[in-house]
Scaffold this motif. Structure first.
Motif, PDB file in Angstrom:
ATOM      1  N   VAL A  59      21.530  41.392  29.424  1.00 26.41           N
ATOM      2  CA  VAL A  59      22.425  40.282  29.284  1.00 26.41           C
ATOM      3  C   VAL A  59      21.512  39.864  28.943  1.00 26.41           C
ATOM      4  O   VAL A  59      23.017  39.448  27.642  1.00 26.41           O
ATOM      5  CB  VAL A  59      22.591  39.644  31.363  1.00 26.41           C
ATOM      6  CG1 VAL A  59      23.825  38.889  30.506  1.00 26.41           C
ATOM      7  CG2 VAL A  59      23.654  40.954  32.149  1.00 26.41           C
ATOM      8  N   VAL A  60      20.599  39.009  28.882  1.00 24.42           N
ATOM      9  CA  VAL A  60      20.354  38.303  27.361  1.00 24.42           C
ATOM     10  C   VAL A  60      20.259  39.463  25.980  1.00 24.42           C
ATOM     11  O   VAL A  60      20.277  38.526  25.557  1.00 24.42           O
ATOM     12  CB  VAL A  60      18.079  38.109  27.858  1.00 24.42           C
ATOM     13  CG1 VAL A  60      17.858  37.301  26.737  1.00 24.42           C
ATOM     14  CG2 VAL A  60      18.923  37.571  28.890  1.00 24.42           C
ATOM     15  N   ALA A  61      20.056  40.541  26.589  1.00 23.04           N
ATOM     16  CA  ALA A  61      19.967  41.624  25.215  1.00 23.04           C
ATOM     17  C   ALA A  61      21.433  41.328  25.029  1.00 23.04           C
ATOM     18  O   ALA A  61      21.788  41.197  23.313  1.00 23.04           O
ATOM     19  CB  ALA A  61      20.023  43.070  25.058  1.00 23.04           C
ATOM     20  N   ALA A  62      22.558  41.527  25.210  1.00 24.70           N
ATOM     21  CA  ALA A  62      24.223  40.953  25.136  1.00 24.70           C
ATOM     22  C   ALA A  62      23.862  39.499  24.354  1.00 24.70           C
ATOM     23  O   ALA A  62      24.566  39.636  23.374  1.00 24.70           O
ATOM     24  CB  ALA A  62      24.819  41.532  25.736  1.00 24.70           C
ATOM     25  N   GLY A  63      23.028  38.365  25.061  1.00 30.37           N
ATOM     26  CA  GLY A  63      23.629  37.344  25.010  1.00 30.37           C
ATOM     27  C   GLY A  63      23.026  36.862  23.539  1.00 30.37           C
ATOM     28  O   GLY A  63      23.777  36.332  22.764  1.00 30.37           O
ATOM     29  N   LEU A  64      21.913  37.862  23.085  1.00 24.02           N
ATOM     30  CA  LEU A  64      21.744  37.631  21.935  1.00 24.02           C
ATOM     31  C   LEU A  64      22.098  37.597  20.652  1.00 24.02           C
ATOM     32  O   LEU A  64      22.314  37.874  19.171  1.00 24.02           O
ATOM     33  CB  LEU A  64      19.885  38.172  22.255  1.00 24.02           C
ATOM     34  CG  LEU A  64      18.881  37.601  22.183  1.00 24.02           C
ATOM     35  CD1 LEU A  64      18.115  38.595  22.340  1.00 24.02           C
ATOM     36  CD2 LEU A  64      18.596  36.263  21.522  1.00 24.02           C
ATOM     37  N   GLN A  65      23.181  38.563  20.830  1.00 22.91           N
ATOM     38  CA  GLN A  65      24.164  39.860  20.173  1.00 22.91           C
ATOM     39  C   GLN A  65      25.170  38.544  19.476  1.00 22.91           C
ATOM     40  O   GLN A  65      25.870  38.794  18.895  1.00 22.91           O
ATOM     41  CB  GLN A  65      25.296  41.019  20.313  1.00 22.91           C
ATOM     42  CG  GLN A  65      23.928  41.920  20.651  1.00 22.91           C
ATOM     43  CD  GLN A  65      24.427  43.371  20.795  1.00 22.91           C
ATOM     44  OE1 GLN A  65      25.937  43.760  20.746  1.00 22.91           O
ATOM     45  NE2 GLN A  65      24.187  44.230  21.524  1.00 22.91           N
ATOM     46  N   LEU A  66      24.779  37.273  20.662  1.00 25.96           N
ATOM     47  CA  LEU A  66      26.523  36.512  20.057  1.00 25.96           C
ATOM     48  C   LEU A  66      26.156  35.785  19.057  1.00 25.96           C
ATOM     49  O   LEU A  66      26.788  34.897  18.588  1.00 25.96           O
ATOM     50  CB  LEU A  66      26.568  35.388  21.472  1.00 25.96           C
ATOM     51  CG  LEU A  66      27.077  36.723  22.618  1.00 25.96           C
ATOM     52  CD1 LEU A  66      27.223  35.599  24.315  1.00 25.96           C
ATOM     53  CD2 LEU A  66      28.863  36.583  21.864  1.00 25.96           C
ATOM     54  N   GLY A  67      24.578  35.884  18.298  1.00 25.58           N
ATOM     55  CA  GLY A  67      24.178  35.202  17.374  1.00 25.58           C
ATOM     56  C   GLY A  67      23.147  33.251  17.228  1.00 25.58           C
ATOM     57  O   GLY A  67      23.339  33.087  16.219  1.00 25.58           O
ATOM     58  N   ALA A  68      23.855  33.406  18.406  1.00 30.71           N
ATOM     59  CA  ALA A  68      23.113  31.978  18.798  1.00 30.71           C
ATOM     60  C   ALA A  68      21.498  31.955  19.648  1.00 30.71           C
ATOM     61  O   ALA A  68      21.469  33.341  20.279  1.00 30.71           O
ATOM     62  CB  ALA A  68      23.758  30.770  19.324  1.00 30.71           C
ATOM     63  N   PRO A  69      20.445  30.792  19.541  1.00 31.59           N
ATOM     64  CA  PRO A  69      19.976  30.405  20.161  1.00 31.59           C
ATOM     65  C   PRO A  69      19.915  30.967  22.016  1.00 31.59           C
ATOM     66  O   PRO A  69      21.706  30.264  22.150  1.00 31.59           O
ATOM     67  CB  PRO A  69      19.302  29.412  20.243  1.00 31.59           C
ATOM     68  CG  PRO A  69      19.614  28.687  18.916  1.00 31.59           C
ATOM     69  CD  PRO A  69      21.164  29.639  18.409  1.00 31.59           C
ATOM     70  N   VAL A  70      19.297  31.786  22.676  1.00 32.89           N
ATOM     71  CA  VAL A  70      19.631  32.057  24.348  1.00 32.89           C
ATOM     72  C   VAL A  70      19.111  30.768  24.711  1.00 32.89           C
ATOM     73  O   VAL A  70      17.759  31.579  24.469  1.00 32.89           O
ATOM     74  CB  VAL A  70      19.253  33.395  24.351  1.00 32.89           C
ATOM     75  CG1 VAL A  70      19.753  33.403  25.852  1.00 32.89           C
ATOM     76  CG2 VAL A  70      20.450  34.096  23.690  1.00 32.89           C
ATOM     77  N   ASP A  71      19.530  30.741  26.086  1.00 38.25           N
ATOM     78  CA  ASP A  71      18.580  30.086  27.463  1.00 38.25           C
ATOM     79  C   ASP A  71      18.480  31.135  28.639  1.00 38.25           C
ATOM     80  O   ASP A  71      19.902  31.311  28.702  1.00 38.25           O
ATOM     81  CB  ASP A  71      18.540  28.651  27.111  1.00 38.25           C
ATOM     82  CG  ASP A  71      18.336  28.087  26.654  1.00 38.25           C
ATOM     83  OD1 ASP A  71      17.777  28.489  25.372  1.00 38.25           O
ATOM     84  OD2 ASP A  71      19.543  26.482  26.464  1.00 38.25           O
ATOM     85  N   VAL A  72      17.956  30.833  29.106  1.00 35.88           N
ATOM     86  CA  VAL A  72      18.245  31.775  30.468  1.00 35.88           C
ATOM     87  C   VAL A  72      17.951  30.096  31.180  1.00 35.88           C
ATOM     88  O   VAL A  72      17.147  29.728  31.961  1.00 35.88           O
ATOM     89  CB  VAL A  72      17.273  32.779  30.461  1.00 35.88           C
ATOM     90  CG1 VAL A  72      17.152  33.669  32.573  1.00 35.88           C
ATOM     91  CG2 VAL A  72      17.604  34.235  29.995  1.00 35.88           C
ATOM     92  N   LEU A  73      18.970  30.558  32.687  1.00 33.50           N
ATOM     93  CA  LEU A  73      19.396  29.670  33.629  1.00 33.50           C
ATOM     94  C   LEU A  73      18.256  30.713  34.918  1.00 33.50           C
ATOM     95  O   LEU A  73      19.174  31.812  35.323  1.00 33.50           O
ATOM     96  CB  LEU A  73      20.797  29.235  34.155  1.00 33.50           C
ATOM     97  CG  LEU A  73      20.286  28.597  35.396  1.00 33.50           C
ATOM     98  CD1 LEU A  73      20.199  26.862  35.275  1.00 33.50           C
ATOM     99  CD2 LEU A  73      22.058  28.098  35.426  1.00 33.50           C
ATOM    100  N   VAL A  74      17.693  29.833  35.360  1.00 34.40           N
ATOM    101  CA  VAL A  74      17.344  30.393  37.000  1.00 34.40           C
ATOM    102  C   VAL A  74      17.349  29.427  37.935  1.00 34.40           C
ATOM    103  O   VAL A  74      16.895  27.550  37.483  1.00 34.40           O
ATOM    104  CB  VAL A  74      15.588  30.615  37.015  1.00 34.40           C
ATOM    105  CG1 VAL A  74      15.545  31.255  38.172  1.00 34.40           C
ATOM    106  CG2 VAL A  74      15.403  31.512  35.834  1.00 34.40           C
ATOM    107  N   ALA A  75      18.282  29.770  38.939  1.00 34.90           N
ATOM    108  CA  ALA A  75      19.035  29.190  39.727  1.00 34.90           C
ATOM    109  C   ALA A  75      18.601  29.447  41.231  1.00 34.90           C
ATOM    110  O   ALA A  75      18.394  30.579  41.484  1.00 34.90           O
ATOM    111  CB  ALA A  75      20.411  28.370  39.857  1.00 34.90           C
TER     112      ALA A  75
END
Ligand SMILES: Cc1cc2nc3c(=O)[nH]c(=O)nc-3n(C[C@H](O)[C@H](O)[C@H](O)COP(=O)(O)OP(=O)(O)OC[C@H]3O[C@@H](n4cnc5c(N)ncnc54)[C@H](O)[C@@H]3O)c2cc1C
Length: 319
Positions: free
Chosen positions: A21-37
């Motif tokens: 899912v992070v790999a997909a998020g990176l394809q959006l072209g912006a910096p990616v944060d991950v939220l651990v809740a």
């Protein structure tokens, strides 16, 4: 604006799907944060920080987040939403529950089950039970997305993103998890497995289904089943692949004694190569297969296991 990816985790372990899912998020072209809740999530945060390509890991700790409550997680995401251009989760149990709630809270339309990203606002997703792929252009101010993790290659493990705390004060939920019934299994997760061996009702019994499991074990593959096999009690419910089961996208899907009903095909559209083992050369699954072995599964599969053993492939199958 940055992208926020919701980490999926269970029993203190980061779900392997999160790297996809992070790999997909990176394809959006912006910096990616991950939220651990969660509540006790130190190990999860450390594992998330090791994923490559992320800007930071944000950790929200609260008793209300101790179980994956969609109500609590979506409330937390609503708080964080103004900082992000896109909020992304996997198309698994938690993401499917959280994202529509979040979208409703933001008065946005979620785009769900994404299998390809062409641009920050242009996505492919399956429709009509996987029989067609639609391309969606979403010109909303913010994107709220679920991703079919198996359609994306995972990011690597060489990262060292900073871990920051998020204020989860005031997050509460009126719903309460009463019980979780778990299936213990040492086989790979169906949703993200690279190889899946699927069995149909033609195995004839739960004992017969063990042949499918032995082939899967030899290949280090996950085990899938048709609904007919599940309904007959030959395989557990969570192995069902298809429209009303799991959606898979392995590199190789080996379908053993499976006819290829539309509802089953809906779950395997993302498979890159299909091998069919079937007595009927006219079976729909044989017709779409890259490789078809026409023969009796009770003869072909043991021979295959034996040959793999002879070639030294795998090694833990019992026979
Ligand atoms: C609303 C709805 C939702 C559904 N959702 C799903 C779903 O999510 N997933 C799903 O799988 N199904 C689903 N179904 C059921 C689906 O329509 C089929 O009935 C089911 O997929 C058939 O399973 P099967 O291939 O095991 O059995 P069959 O269709 O009976 O096929 C058995 C196959 O095995 C072959 N065979 C027989 N003996 C041997 C042998 N000795 N060696 C090799 N091959 C042999 C036959 O040639 C045949 O091709 C759904 C149905 C409905 C109505």
């Amino acid at each position: 604006m940055a992208t926020l990816v919701l980490a999926d985790h269970d029993l203190g372990q980061l779900a392997p799907a999160t790297a996809r899912v992070v790999a997909a998020g990176l394809q959006l072209g912006a910096p990616v944060d991950v939220l651990v809740a969660g509540d006790d999530v130190d190990k999860v945060a450390t594992a998330a920080a090791a994923l490559e390509g992320m800007a930071r890991v944000r950790v929200a700790r609260s008793a209300a987040l101790a179980t994956p409550s969609a109500e609590a997680i979506s409330a937390l995401l609503l708080k964080l939403a103004p900082e992000y251009g896109a909020i992304v989760a996997g198309s698994a149990a938690v993401g499917r529950d959280v994202i529509p709630r979040l979208a409703a809270g933001l008065d946005l339309m979620p785009v769900t089950d994404i299998v390809a990203i062409h641009a920050a606002n242009r996505f492919d997703r399956p429709i009509y039970a996987g029989n067609a792929i639609e391309t969606v252009v979403s010109n909303q101010t913010q994107q709220v997305l679920t991703i079919r993790a198996s359609a994306f290659r995972p990011v690597g493990q060489g990262g060292s993103a900073p871990v920051e705390q998020v204020d989860a004060g005031g997050i509460a939920a009126v719903t309460r998890l009463l019980a979780a019934h778990r299936t213990e299994s040492d086989v790979p997760d169906l949703a993200t497995a690279q190889i899946v061996v699927g069995g149909g009702v033609s195995v004839g019994s739960a004992e017969g289904f063990k042949l499918i499991e032995r082939l899967a074990h030899r290949l280090g593959a996950a085990v899938g089943a048709t609904r007919a096999a599940v309904d007959a009690g030959y395989a557990p419910n969570d192995w069902q692949v298809g429209q009303t089961g799991k959606i898979i996208a392995p590199d190789v899907y080996i379908a053993v004694g499976i006819s290829g009903a539309l509802q089953h095909l809906a779950g395997i559209q993302g498979a890159k190569k299909i091998v069919a083992i079937n007595t009927d050369p006219e079976a729909p699954l044989v017709k779409i297969a890259d490789v078809a072995l026409i023969g009796d599964l009770f003869a072909v599969v043991p021979e295959l296991i034996e040959e793999l053993a002879r070639l030294g492939i795998g090694g833990q199958a019992q026979g």
